[in-house]
Design a protein around this motif. Sequence first.
Motif, PDB file in Angstrom:
ATOM      1  N   ALA A  91      -0.705   6.237  17.975  1.00 14.36           N
ATOM      2  CA  ALA A  91      -1.990   5.802  18.512  1.00 14.36           C
ATOM      3  C   ALA A  91      -2.816   5.150  17.408  1.00 14.36           C
ATOM      4  O   ALA A  91      -2.759   5.563  16.240  1.00 14.36           O
ATOM      5  N   ALA A  92      -3.564   4.142  17.778  1.00 13.73           N
ATOM      6  CA  ALA A  92      -4.382   3.411  16.808  1.00 13.73           C
ATOM      7  C   ALA A  92      -5.712   4.130  16.607  1.00 13.73           C
ATOM      8  O   ALA A  92      -6.790   3.609  16.915  1.00 13.73           O
ATOM      9  N   ASN A  93      -5.649   5.326  16.086  1.00 12.78           N
ATOM     10  CA  ASN A  93      -6.850   6.124  15.860  1.00 12.78           C
ATOM     11  C   ASN A  93      -7.438   5.836  14.489  1.00 12.78           C
ATOM     12  O   ASN A  93      -6.725   5.505  13.540  1.00 12.78           O
ATOM     13  N   ALA A  94      -8.749   6.014  14.376  1.00 14.06           N
ATOM     14  CA  ALA A  94      -9.406   5.826  13.094  1.00 14.06           C
ATOM     15  C   ALA A  94      -9.047   6.983  12.163  1.00 14.06           C
ATOM     16  O   ALA A  94      -8.699   8.077  12.611  1.00 14.06           O
ATOM     17  N   GLY A  95      -9.125   6.746  10.882  1.00 16.61           N
ATOM     18  CA  GLY A  95      -8.787   7.769   9.910  1.00 16.61           C
ATOM     19  C   GLY A  95      -7.793   7.229   8.910  1.00 16.61           C
ATOM     20  O   GLY A  95      -7.670   6.012   8.727  1.00 16.61           O
ATOM     21  N   THR A  96      -7.053   8.094   8.258  1.00 14.72           N
ATOM     22  CA  THR A  96      -6.042   7.657   7.306  1.00 14.72           C
ATOM     23  C   THR A  96      -4.737   8.409   7.527  1.00 14.72           C
ATOM     24  O   THR A  96      -4.739   9.573   7.932  1.00 14.72           O
ATOM     25  N   GLU A  97      -3.632   7.720   7.288  1.00 17.29           N
ATOM     26  CA  GLU A  97      -2.299   8.308   7.340  1.00 17.29           C
ATOM     27  C   GLU A  97      -1.537   7.815   6.106  1.00 17.29           C
ATOM     28  O   GLU A  97      -1.957   6.858   5.440  1.00 17.29           O
ATOM     29  N   THR A  98      -0.417   8.460   5.839  1.00 13.98           N
ATOM     30  CA  THR A  98       0.399   8.088   4.689  1.00 13.98           C
ATOM     31  C   THR A  98       1.824   7.782   5.129  1.00 13.98           C
ATOM     32  O   THR A  98       2.405   8.527   5.919  1.00 13.98           O
ATOM     33  N   ALA A  99       2.358   6.682   4.644  1.00 15.75           N
ATOM     34  CA  ALA A  99       3.746   6.295   4.898  1.00 15.75           C
ATOM     35  C   ALA A  99       4.439   6.107   3.553  1.00 15.75           C
ATOM     36  O   ALA A  99       3.797   5.701   2.577  1.00 15.75           O
ATOM     37  N   ILE A 100       5.735   6.408   3.503  1.00 15.40           N
ATOM     38  CA  ILE A 100       6.503   6.218   2.269  1.00 15.40           C
ATOM     39  C   ILE A 100       7.779   5.454   2.596  1.00 15.40           C
ATOM     40  O   ILE A 100       8.578   5.898   3.424  1.00 15.40           O
ATOM     41  N   PHE A 101       7.966   4.306   1.945  1.00 15.85           N
ATOM     42  CA  PHE A 101       9.139   3.467   2.156  1.00 15.85           C
ATOM     43  C   PHE A 101       9.821   3.170   0.825  1.00 15.85           C
ATOM     44  O   PHE A 101       9.164   3.008  -0.201  1.00 15.85           O
ATOM     45  N   ALA A 102      11.138   3.082   0.869  1.00 13.92           N
ATOM     46  CA  ALA A 102      11.919   2.637  -0.279  1.00 13.92           C
ATOM     47  C   ALA A 102      12.750   1.438   0.153  1.00 13.92           C
ATOM     48  O   ALA A 102      13.421   1.484   1.186  1.00 13.92           O
ATOM     49  N   GLY A 103      12.717   0.381  -0.648  1.00 15.83           N
ATOM     50  CA  GLY A 103      13.460  -0.819  -0.294  1.00 15.83           C
ATOM     51  C   GLY A 103      13.842  -1.622  -1.516  1.00 15.83           C
ATOM     52  O   GLY A 103      13.488  -2.782  -1.648  1.00 15.83           O
ATOM     53  N   GLY A 104      14.535  -0.973  -2.442  1.00 13.50           N
ATOM     54  CA  GLY A 104      14.893  -1.650  -3.672  1.00 13.50           C
ATOM     55  C   GLY A 104      13.815  -1.461  -4.724  1.00 13.50           C
ATOM     56  O   GLY A 104      13.074  -0.476  -4.710  1.00 13.50           O
ATOM     57  N   CYS A 105      13.710  -2.395  -5.646  1.00 15.91           N
ATOM     58  CA  CYS A 105      12.702  -2.326  -6.694  1.00 15.91           C
ATOM     59  C   CYS A 105      11.316  -2.168  -6.097  1.00 15.91           C
ATOM     60  O   CYS A 105      10.915  -2.934  -5.205  1.00 15.91           O
ATOM     61  N   PHE A 106      10.563  -1.205  -6.582  1.00 10.10           N
ATOM     62  CA  PHE A 106       9.265  -0.948  -5.972  1.00 10.10           C
ATOM     63  C   PHE A 106       8.220  -2.002  -6.285  1.00 10.10           C
ATOM     64  O   PHE A 106       7.180  -2.051  -5.638  1.00 10.10           O
ATOM     65  N   TRP A 107       8.487  -2.882  -7.251  1.00 10.03           N
ATOM     66  CA  TRP A 107       7.522  -3.942  -7.533  1.00 10.03           C
ATOM     67  C   TRP A 107       7.262  -4.802  -6.298  1.00 10.03           C
ATOM     68  O   TRP A 107       6.114  -5.109  -5.967  1.00 10.03           O
ATOM     69  N   GLY A 108       8.331  -5.206  -5.614  1.00 12.83           N
ATOM     70  CA  GLY A 108       8.180  -6.064  -4.446  1.00 12.83           C
ATOM     71  C   GLY A 108       7.667  -5.327  -3.237  1.00 12.83           C
ATOM     72  O   GLY A 108       6.863  -5.861  -2.466  1.00 12.83           O
TER      73      GLY A 108
END
Length: 243
Positions: free
Chosen positions: A55-72
């Motif tokens: 749901a597009a609720n106000a507030g904050t959430e955290t996501a964590i993704f890995a996809g190779g070098c973290f610079w990009g």
Amino acid sequence: MTKSLTEQRKSTPRRMVLCTALVLAALMGGALMLPGNASFAGEGIAIPAPSLDEAANAGTETAIFAGGCFWGVQGVFQHVGGVISATSGYTGGEGANPSYDMVSTGTTGHAEAVEIVYDPSKVTYGHLLHIFFSVVADPTTLNYQGPDHGTQYRSAIFPTNAAQSKIAKAYITELGAAKVFGAAIVTTIEPQAKFFPAEDYHQDFLTLNPTYPYIVVNDLPKVADLKQLFPGDYKTNPVLVMK
């Protein structure tokens, strides 16, 4: 202590391999033959959005993704509207307080990853996944992205709650059924693991080093793809860690 650019280059030897030759080849409009099964970041791809989302609720959430070098990975999400912060780091492995030198051995189980704090009322988890699979990572390459090989460069999603896990699993199933990538998706969905921020010299690397050969070849095209494929989400000024 922040490392100099010379020290950074010494600590990232793999990322400098063939980068100068790649830049020259690109400028000359030519192709470069790579040894073995080496490959480099390709173009973004337009894919369907997930049918399941939060749901597009106000507030904050955290996501964590890995996809190779973290610079990009960091560099792309820092330009996404609704993202409050994007921090490079390590997750998914064993042991506390991993360092870049430790993770680079490929023996700790950690992946280079990015922790994203976002506002779901402006950008949802499903939309972040849409961007991830469209322009950030090739989900069909096992334990490598572009020139970087090893489990620390795997394509992986680290849900921070049950809802995110459900959304990610459903989306991977949908993309697999649609056969949009032409090969099987090997992106893993891994249980929530502690996230460790990377060293300061890795933060905001793309923004601070836009002419660095690795960035030119592998990561700036991803930011360009974000702007082209998701113009409504692209913001010119990135959210930075080192303010």
